[in-house]
Design a protein around this motif. Structure first.
Motif, mmCIF file in Angstrom:
data_model
loop_
_atom_site.group_PDB
_atom_site.id
_atom_site.type_symbol
_atom_site.label_atom_id
_atom_site.label_comp_id
_atom_site.label_asym_id
_atom_site.label_seq_id
_atom_site.Cartn_x
_atom_site.Cartn_y
_atom_site.Cartn_z
ATOM 1 N N THR A 71 0.830 -1.202 0.000
ATOM 2 C CA THR A 71 0.000 0.000 0.000
ATOM 3 C C THR A 71 0.867 1.254 0.000
ATOM 4 O O THR A 71 1.622 1.483 0.954
ATOM 5 N N ALA A 72 0.772 2.036 -1.068
ATOM 6 C CA ALA A 72 1.432 3.345 -1.126
ATOM 7 C C ALA A 72 0.513 4.358 -0.460
ATOM 8 O O ALA A 72 -0.668 4.454 -0.804
ATOM 9 N N ILE A 73 1.057 5.116 0.487
ATOM 10 C CA ILE A 73 0.184 6.022 1.247
ATOM 11 C C ILE A 73 -0.139 7.306 0.497
ATOM 12 O O ILE A 73 -1.082 8.010 0.838
ATOM 13 N N ASP A 74 0.673 7.645 -0.509
ATOM 14 C CA ASP A 74 0.400 8.849 -1.292
ATOM 15 C C ASP A 74 1.089 8.697 -2.646
ATOM 16 O O ASP A 74 1.610 7.632 -2.976
ATOM 17 N N ARG A 75 1.107 9.762 -3.414
ATOM 18 C CA ARG A 75 1.632 9.663 -4.782
ATOM 19 C C ARG A 75 3.142 9.566 -4.853
ATOM 20 O O ARG A 75 3.701 9.397 -5.933
ATOM 21 N N SER A 76 3.822 9.651 -3.697
ATOM 22 C CA SER A 76 5.272 9.438 -3.692
ATOM 23 C C SER A 76 5.611 7.976 -3.977
ATOM 24 O O SER A 76 6.738 7.654 -4.348
ATOM 25 N N GLY A 77 4.643 7.086 -3.759
ATOM 26 C CA GLY A 77 4.857 5.676 -4.044
ATOM 27 C C GLY A 77 5.489 4.890 -2.918
ATOM 28 O O GLY A 77 5.869 3.734 -3.099
ATOM 29 N N ARG A 78 5.612 5.499 -1.741
ATOM 30 C CA ARG A 78 6.180 4.789 -0.593
ATOM 31 C C ARG A 78 5.069 4.371 0.363
ATOM 32 O O ARG A 78 4.030 5.020 0.433
ATOM 33 N N ASN A 79 5.328 3.289 1.113
ATOM 34 C CA ASN A 79 4.370 2.936 2.161
ATOM 35 C C ASN A 79 4.650 3.760 3.414
ATOM 36 O O ASN A 79 5.579 4.584 3.430
ATOM 37 N N GLU A 92 2.961 -0.350 -12.337
ATOM 38 C CA GLU A 92 3.947 -0.500 -13.411
ATOM 39 C C GLU A 92 5.285 -0.984 -12.866
ATOM 40 O O GLU A 92 5.931 -1.877 -13.435
ATOM 41 N N ASP A 93 5.731 -0.384 -11.746
ATOM 42 C CA ASP A 93 7.002 -0.792 -11.144
ATOM 43 C C ASP A 93 6.967 -2.253 -10.725
ATOM 44 O O ASP A 93 7.917 -3.012 -10.965
ATOM 45 N N LEU A 94 5.889 -2.654 -10.089
ATOM 46 C CA LEU A 94 5.780 -4.029 -9.611
ATOM 47 C C LEU A 94 5.681 -5.003 -10.776
ATOM 48 O O LEU A 94 6.318 -6.075 -10.765
ATOM 49 N N ALA A 95 4.916 -4.645 -11.789
ATOM 50 C CA ALA A 95 4.760 -5.515 -12.958
ATOM 51 C C ALA A 95 6.090 -5.729 -13.671
ATOM 52 O O ALA A 95 6.336 -6.787 -14.260
ATOM 53 N N ARG A 96 6.966 -4.740 -13.589
ATOM 54 C CA ARG A 96 8.275 -4.834 -14.244
ATOM 55 C C ARG A 96 9.227 -5.774 -13.517
ATOM 56 O O ARG A 96 9.977 -6.514 -14.152
ATOM 57 N N VAL A 97 9.197 -5.786 -12.182
ATOM 58 C CA VAL A 97 10.230 -6.515 -11.432
ATOM 59 C C VAL A 97 9.785 -7.867 -10.894
ATOM 60 O O VAL A 97 10.641 -8.720 -10.605
ATOM 61 N N SER A 104 17.898 -4.456 -0.162
ATOM 62 C CA SER A 104 17.119 -3.228 -0.052
ATOM 63 C C SER A 104 17.129 -2.702 1.362
ATOM 64 O O SER A 104 17.281 -3.448 2.334
ATOM 65 N N GLY A 105 16.968 -1.387 1.455
ATOM 66 C CA GLY A 105 16.574 -0.709 2.675
ATOM 67 C C GLY A 105 15.220 -0.109 2.344
ATOM 68 O O GLY A 105 14.290 -0.810 1.948
ATOM 69 N N LEU A 106 15.113 1.203 2.434
ATOM 70 C CA LEU A 106 13.908 1.862 1.932
ATOM 71 C C LEU A 106 13.890 1.889 0.414
ATOM 72 O O LEU A 106 12.833 2.035 -0.198
ATOM 73 N N GLU A 107 15.073 1.734 -0.180
ATOM 74 C CA GLU A 107 15.221 1.741 -1.632
ATOM 75 C C GLU A 107 15.988 0.502 -2.068
ATOM 76 O O GLU A 107 16.728 -0.089 -1.277
ATOM 77 N N PRO A 108 15.857 0.104 -3.321
ATOM 78 C CA PRO A 108 16.529 -1.114 -3.787
ATOM 79 C C PRO A 108 18.019 -0.898 -4.029
ATOM 80 O O PRO A 108 18.461 0.213 -4.330
ATOM 81 N N PHE A 109 18.776 -1.966 -3.901
ATOM 82 C CA PHE A 109 20.200 -1.947 -4.239
ATOM 83 C C PHE A 109 20.540 -3.275 -4.899
ATOM 84 O O PHE A 109 20.350 -4.331 -4.307
ATOM 85 N N ARG A 110 21.009 -3.211 -6.119
ATOM 86 C CA ARG A 110 21.331 -4.416 -6.883
ATOM 87 C C ARG A 110 22.815 -4.443 -7.245
ATOM 88 O O ARG A 110 23.400 -3.404 -7.542
ATOM 89 N N ILE A 111 23.381 -5.632 -7.227
ATOM 90 C CA ILE A 111 24.771 -5.821 -7.637
ATOM 91 C C ILE A 111 24.750 -6.678 -8.898
ATOM 92 O O ILE A 111 24.500 -7.892 -8.842
ATOM 93 N N SER A 147 6.012 3.111 6.185
ATOM 94 C CA SER A 147 7.345 2.927 6.754
ATOM 95 C C SER A 147 8.452 3.377 5.815
ATOM 96 O O SER A 147 9.636 3.238 6.139
ATOM 97 N N GLY A 148 8.091 3.937 4.652
ATOM 98 C CA GLY A 148 9.057 4.627 3.810
ATOM 99 C C GLY A 148 9.590 3.875 2.619
ATOM 100 O O GLY A 148 10.372 4.421 1.832
ATOM 101 N N GLN A 149 9.180 2.625 2.420
ATOM 102 C CA GLN A 149 9.737 1.850 1.322
ATOM 103 C C GLN A 149 9.073 2.148 -0.019
ATOM 104 O O GLN A 149 7.869 2.384 -0.092
ATOM 105 N N THR A 150 9.880 2.080 -1.075
ATOM 106 C CA THR A 150 9.347 2.110 -2.431
ATOM 107 C C THR A 150 8.808 0.730 -2.774
ATOM 108 O O THR A 150 9.152 -0.272 -2.137
#
Length: 510
Positions: free
Chosen positions: A203-211, A248-253, A332-339, A213-216
């Motif tokens: 659940t994104a709480i607003d149009r920023s796209g984060r829940n 869209e983001d979820l459908a992509r990953v 990931s933390g609040l944002e993704p990190f890929r190697i 607790s702050g995660q994308t």
């Protein structure tokens, strides 16, 4: 359970499936006043219960069954149980926590009855709690939490046992505003009902796209993918139009089926939803036409009229094609990190380690955790991609220190943005740290020093918390001291882990 999954997968390959809609709107139409909720059984209950929808499974089952039937008649393939707040924690508001298990059994059986009449499916609704593991309710004490990970896990476990007894086909962990709460729910599901497929919804709480607790949404997916969910989705808070970027983001990953059940638009000044069936269905039809979804439905404010319009609008549309799983180490933390394979090197901040920084150790031993957070900030601002946290010092209660520090870091957005490496030579400290991470972190470390079974048991616990692992070149004979020994030990550990279900990208050798 497998039969239900197989049947629904056959449908999803051919068309877009439809979930039901909101419960609140229909309950408010049918059930009015304190006495209507209480029924005869709870007429002398000492606390007000009006507004507790889950109680109706026990006091007004005919109302619940009728709502299920209306949604199936409107075209829904899947019913959600009327158990959104049916946990001991949620029901404590009404002093009904002792009845939570029974509410779930009854709610599941009512949905099962309606679904079996039409050949439909049942998703056991596991809603959010009125507590959060990632955030403090006290402005002056950011490390404070009202509940522990284990307490939240147990509340969800009781709910899931009830839903399983009642005969649900899937467990729908929905309206996830705190990913750490969701990880506790996932742990409960893996412990209590591993045979029931999972459906997990952000659940994104607003149009920023984060829940909340702050995660994308991308970081969220990396945090929960260890559960191997049958379906993953986005629901609540927003209408379909505002929700589109996150779908869209979820459908992509996500290399699994994707769902979307939005609200009937944004709430108005009275907190109700005005979006009409043709508006919601038009937006979801566009999602379908653009190949973004496999399951659609409604959340707050939607009705059987919305579900019928959604069913008509998406009929004949080609379902989303599930993408291949990406091959990369994903944290990931609040944002993704890929190697990725072409990465050069990853910077791990080591100064939040009592054995690696005299300054940090002095601050922690003095109990100055807030100033210690400044050390973490310096590491992140200096370019750290991952933050190593170690509390192994003789004068410390390492479990308590690890928990307090990680709870503080969760409230510091610049630090919480990156993944955390929980570093300790003691398993109890590693596990305590993993229970504080809403993102996908790293456990440092495990080894074959005590043999294969303890190694695999710890590895399974790490995976249960949704983390990667550092594996040391130790075995029963001690630390590897030659190239040949290092290769042999790491090769053996790799074989054990991958045969036990680990993704190779989640194994880091030291």
């Amino acid at each position: 359970m497998q039969d239900a999954r197989t049947r629904l997968e056959a449908i999803l390959r051919e068309r877009i499936a439809v979930l039901d809609g909101s419960w609140g709107v229909l309950i408010q139409r049918e059930v009015k006043g304190e006495d209507a909720y209480r029924g005869e059984r709870f007429k002398d209950h000492p606390r007000d219960v009006a507004g507790d929808p889950d109680l109706l499974n026990l006091t007004r089952p005919e109302v619940v069954l009728d709502i299920h039937r209306k949604y199936f008649a409107a075209g829904a393939d899947i019913a959600t149980t009327n158990t959104f707040t049916a946990t001991s924690i949620g029901q404590a508001d009404y002093a009904l926590e002792e009845h939570a298990y029974e509410m779930n059994v009854a709610g599941a059986r009512l949905a099962r009855q309606a679904a079996d009449e039409v050949g439909g499916f049942v998703a056991g609704s596991v809603g959010p709690l009125n507590v959060t593991l990632s955030l403090s309710p006290r402005v002056d004490d950011p490390a404070y939490r009202t509940h522990t990970f284990d307490q939240v896990r147990e509340a969800y476990a009781e709910q899931m046992r009830g839903l399983a007894e009642g005969g649900v086909d899937f467990l729908l962990i929905e309206t996830i505003f705190d990913t750490l709460n969701a990880k506790a729910a996932i742990a409960a599901a893996l412990d209590e009902a591993p045979e029931i497929p999972l459906w997990i919804s952000f659940t994104a709480i607003d149009r920023s796209g984060r829940n909340l607790s702050g995660q994308t949404v991308d970081a969220f997916w990396l945090s929960v993918e260890h559960a191997n969910p049958f379906i993953v989705g986005v629901n609540c808070s927003l209408g379909a139009t505002q929700m589109r970027p996150f779908v869209e983001d979820l459908a992509r990953v996500a290399p699994t089926w994707v769902a979307c059940h939005p609200n009937a638009g944004l709430p108005n000044e009275f907190g109700t939803h005005d979006e009409q069936p043709h508006d919601t269905s038009r937006a979801l039809r566009a999602f379908a036409q653009d190949g973004l979804v496999n399951v659609v439905g409604g959340c707050c404010g939607t009705t059987p009229e919305h579900v019928k319009a959604i069913t008509d609008a998406t009929r004949g549309q080609t379902p989303r094609r599930v993408p291949e799983r990406e091959s990369a180490t994903r944290l990931s933390g609040l944002e993704p990190f890929r190697i990725f394979p072409d990465a050069t090197f990853v910077m791990i901040g080591e100064r939040t380690n009592v054995t690696g920084s005299a300054r940090f150790r002095r601050l922690i031993e003095a109990g100055d955790f807030q100033e210690a957070v400044e050390v973490a900030l310096e590491q992140v601002r200096g370019g750290a991609n991952i933050l190593d946290v170690n509390m192994d010092a003789d004068l410390l209660d390492s479990v308590q220190a690890m928990t307090m520090f990680l709870n503080l870091l969760a409230t510091e957005p610049d630090v919480a943005r990156i993944p955390i490496m929980v570093d300790s030579s003691r398993w109890s400290v590693v596990e305590a740290g993993l229970k504080c991470l809403q993102g996908k972190g790293v456990a440092n470390s495990i080894s074959l020093k005590e043999g294969e079974e303890p190694f695999l048991e710890q590895a399974r616990r790490i995976r249960r918390y949704g983390a990667a692992a550092v594996v040391m070149a130790f075995d029963e004979q001690g630390q590897a001291d030659t190239v040949e020994r290092k290769v042999d030990i790491c090769e053996r550990a790799y074989k054990l882990l991958t045969e036990d279900g680990w993704d190779p990208e989640d194994i880091i050798f030291d």
